[in-house]
Design a protein around this motif. Structure first.
Motif, PDB file in Angstrom:
ATOM      1  N   LEU A 104       0.851  -1.102   0.005  1.00  0.00           N
ATOM      2  CA  LEU A 104      -0.030  -0.036  -0.079  1.00  0.00           C
ATOM      3  C   LEU A 104       0.940   1.326  -0.076  1.00  0.00           C
ATOM      4  O   LEU A 104       0.508   2.281  -0.742  1.00  0.00           O
ATOM      5  N   LEU A 105       1.833   1.287   0.812  1.00  0.00           N
ATOM      6  CA  LEU A 105       2.774   2.511   0.883  1.00  0.00           C
ATOM      7  C   LEU A 105       3.429   2.631  -0.352  1.00  0.00           C
ATOM      8  O   LEU A 105       3.941   3.795  -0.855  1.00  0.00           O
ATOM      9  N   GLY A 106       3.960   1.384  -0.808  1.00  0.00           N
ATOM     10  CA  GLY A 106       4.633   1.472  -2.109  1.00  0.00           C
ATOM     11  C   GLY A 106       3.974   2.106  -3.276  1.00  0.00           C
ATOM     12  O   GLY A 106       4.780   2.628  -3.997  1.00  0.00           O
ATOM     13  N   ARG A 107       2.697   1.933  -3.332  1.00  0.00           N
ATOM     14  CA  ARG A 107       2.099   2.429  -4.450  1.00  0.00           C
ATOM     15  C   ARG A 107       2.249   4.075  -4.368  1.00  0.00           C
ATOM     16  O   ARG A 107       2.159   4.809  -5.210  1.00  0.00           O
ATOM     17  N   ASP A 108       1.800   4.673  -3.236  1.00  0.00           N
ATOM     18  CA  ASP A 108       2.215   6.022  -3.028  1.00  0.00           C
ATOM     19  C   ASP A 108       3.523   6.665  -3.054  1.00  0.00           C
ATOM     20  O   ASP A 108       3.716   7.937  -3.542  1.00  0.00           O
ATOM     21  N   VAL A 109       4.670   5.875  -2.734  1.00  0.00           N
ATOM     22  CA  VAL A 109       5.839   6.277  -3.198  1.00  0.00           C
ATOM     23  C   VAL A 109       5.982   6.397  -4.512  1.00  0.00           C
ATOM     24  O   VAL A 109       6.604   7.038  -5.084  1.00  0.00           O
ATOM     25  N   LEU A 110       5.259   5.213  -5.265  1.00  0.00           N
ATOM     26  CA  LEU A 110       5.857   5.309  -6.790  1.00  0.00           C
ATOM     27  C   LEU A 110       4.889   6.539  -7.371  1.00  0.00           C
ATOM     28  O   LEU A 110       5.596   7.224  -8.220  1.00  0.00           O
ATOM     29  N   LEU A 111       3.813   6.983  -7.081  1.00  0.00           N
ATOM     30  CA  LEU A 111       3.126   7.974  -7.481  1.00  0.00           C
ATOM     31  C   LEU A 111       4.056   9.263  -7.181  1.00  0.00           C
ATOM     32  O   LEU A 111       4.025  10.377  -7.958  1.00  0.00           O
ATOM     33  N   ALA A 112       4.450   9.357  -6.105  1.00  0.00           N
ATOM     34  CA  ALA A 112       5.285  10.521  -5.779  1.00  0.00           C
ATOM     35  C   ALA A 112       6.720  10.550  -6.597  1.00  0.00           C
ATOM     36  O   ALA A 112       6.952  11.833  -7.131  1.00  0.00           O
ATOM     37  N   ILE A 113       7.212   9.647  -6.815  1.00  0.00           N
ATOM     38  CA  ILE A 113       8.355   9.561  -7.878  1.00  0.00           C
ATOM     39  C   ILE A 113       7.699  10.127  -9.200  1.00  0.00           C
ATOM     40  O   ILE A 113       8.265  10.962  -9.691  1.00  0.00           O
ATOM     41  N   TRP A 175      -3.922  -0.019  -6.913  1.00  0.00           N
ATOM     42  CA  TRP A 175      -2.461  -0.293  -7.730  1.00  0.00           C
ATOM     43  C   TRP A 175      -3.006  -0.139  -9.041  1.00  0.00           C
ATOM     44  O   TRP A 175      -2.518   0.548 -10.143  1.00  0.00           O
ATOM     45  N   PHE A 176      -4.353  -0.503  -9.597  1.00  0.00           N
ATOM     46  CA  PHE A 176      -4.750  -0.133 -10.761  1.00  0.00           C
ATOM     47  C   PHE A 176      -5.028   1.383 -10.868  1.00  0.00           C
ATOM     48  O   PHE A 176      -4.697   1.772 -12.158  1.00  0.00           O
ATOM     49  N   SER A 177      -5.237   1.788  -9.915  1.00  0.00           N
ATOM     50  CA  SER A 177      -5.762   3.515 -10.129  1.00  0.00           C
ATOM     51  C   SER A 177      -4.196   4.237 -10.419  1.00  0.00           C
ATOM     52  O   SER A 177      -3.931   4.939 -11.042  1.00  0.00           O
ATOM     53  N   ALA A 178      -3.238   3.563  -9.674  1.00  0.00           N
ATOM     54  CA  ALA A 178      -1.538   4.031  -9.926  1.00  0.00           C
ATOM     55  C   ALA A 178      -1.430   3.910 -11.423  1.00  0.00           C
ATOM     56  O   ALA A 178      -0.631   4.681 -11.944  1.00  0.00           O
ATOM     57  N   VAL A 179      -1.816   2.889 -11.826  1.00  0.00           N
ATOM     58  CA  VAL A 179      -1.326   2.489 -13.376  1.00  0.00           C
ATOM     59  C   VAL A 179      -2.077   3.656 -14.379  1.00  0.00           C
ATOM     60  O   VAL A 179      -1.715   4.075 -15.212  1.00  0.00           O
ATOM     61  N   VAL A 180      -3.483   3.974 -14.032  1.00  0.00           N
ATOM     62  CA  VAL A 180      -4.113   4.606 -14.676  1.00  0.00           C
ATOM     63  C   VAL A 180      -3.496   6.023 -14.591  1.00  0.00           C
ATOM     64  O   VAL A 180      -3.366   6.853 -15.590  1.00  0.00           O
ATOM     65  N   TYR A 181      -3.069   6.735 -13.311  1.00  0.00           N
ATOM     66  CA  TYR A 181      -2.514   7.726 -13.304  1.00  0.00           C
ATOM     67  C   TYR A 181      -1.285   7.880 -13.759  1.00  0.00           C
ATOM     68  O   TYR A 181      -0.859   9.039 -14.609  1.00  0.00           O
ATOM     69  N   ALA A 182      -0.574   6.895 -13.856  1.00  0.00           N
ATOM     70  CA  ALA A 182       0.820   6.593 -14.507  1.00  0.00           C
ATOM     71  C   ALA A 182       0.841   6.931 -16.129  1.00  0.00           C
ATOM     72  O   ALA A 182       1.321   7.744 -16.863  1.00  0.00           O
ATOM     73  N   ALA A 183      -0.263   6.339 -16.758  1.00  0.00           N
ATOM     74  CA  ALA A 183      -0.555   6.270 -17.941  1.00  0.00           C
ATOM     75  C   ALA A 183      -1.105   7.852 -18.487  1.00  0.00           C
ATOM     76  O   ALA A 183      -0.754   8.228 -19.386  1.00  0.00           O
ATOM     77  N   GLU A 184      -2.013   8.334 -17.455  1.00  0.00           N
ATOM     78  CA  GLU A 184      -2.168   9.816 -17.892  1.00  0.00           C
ATOM     79  C   GLU A 184      -1.069  10.852 -17.727  1.00  0.00           C
ATOM     80  O   GLU A 184      -1.076  11.741 -18.611  1.00  0.00           O
TER      81      GLU A 184
END
Length: 204
Positions: A104-113, A175-184
């Motif tokens: 869970l925390l790794g997802r937020d770290v990824l989005l921060a990066i 995590w799916f939302s992280a993929v969506v945000y990353a793509a956007e």
């Protein structure tokens, strides 16, 4: 980390939805104290109240046109704080395994990066997606249910499977939302990069 958002404009910050968000933020350290000191009933009550006020402040803001820049910033900050403090507290208590805490925390770290990288292209936020809201909703529902058997023994038979079903659903959506945000973010970065190159070519 908050969900990447585009900062809204206007609106009176002194309203009921923002007051509810502030109360949720104030309750964060109280919740952390409660869970770490085994006051599980209080911790569950705070989590349920947080989820209800999260839903309520959005309803009130939309129904009575009380949206504001401050409100749009406070709400996701409160959500992230509850997710971070809750998952850490549950991990320290041994209620959930540490791999779940890391996931869970790794997802937020990824989005921060990703957001730090996106700033190179002039991107300081992207609109909140529905899947991101659903992920947060699922997790905020899962946390009190997972903790409930530790507060009330009689709920174990139904709360434990329900809580873990919600937790699994929330983790997947998170995590799916992280993929969506990353793509956007990647799409906006490409568009901004192309516009920058066209401007350079035009100057030539």
């Amino acid at each position: 980390m908050t969900e990447p958002t585009v900062a809204p404009t206007g609106g009176n910050p002194w309203n009921i939805p923002n007051l509810l968000s502030v109360l949720r933020l104030i309750a964060v350290p109280v919740f952390l104290w409660a869970i770490l000191t085994h006051h599980d009933v209080l911790a569950v009550v705070i989590l349920v109240a947080s989820g209800l006020t999260d839903w309520l402040d959005g309803k009130i803001a939309r129904a009575f046109n009380m949206t504001s820049r401050l409100g749009e910033l406070l709400d996701p900050i409160a959500d992230r704080l509850y997710i971070v403090t809750t998952i850490l507290g549950l991990g320290i208590r041994g209620v959930v395994p540490w791999w779940l805490v890391v996931a869970l925390l790794g997802r937020d770290v990824l989005l921060a990066i990703l957001m730090a990288w996106a700033r190179r292209f002039g991107i300081f936020g992207v609109p909140v997606q529905f899947v991101g809201k659903m992920a947060t909703f699922a997790l905020l529902c899962a946390f009190p249910v997972v903790l409930l058997p530790h507060a009330v023994d009689a709920t174990t038979i139904w709360a434990r499977p329900l809580g873990w079903a919600l937790m699994t659903w929330g983790l997947g959506l998170y995590w799916f939302s992280a993929v969506v945000y990353a793509a956007e973010i990647e799409q906006i970065a490409r568009a901004n990069g192309a516009e920058g190159q066209e401007a350079i070519d035009g100057d030539d």
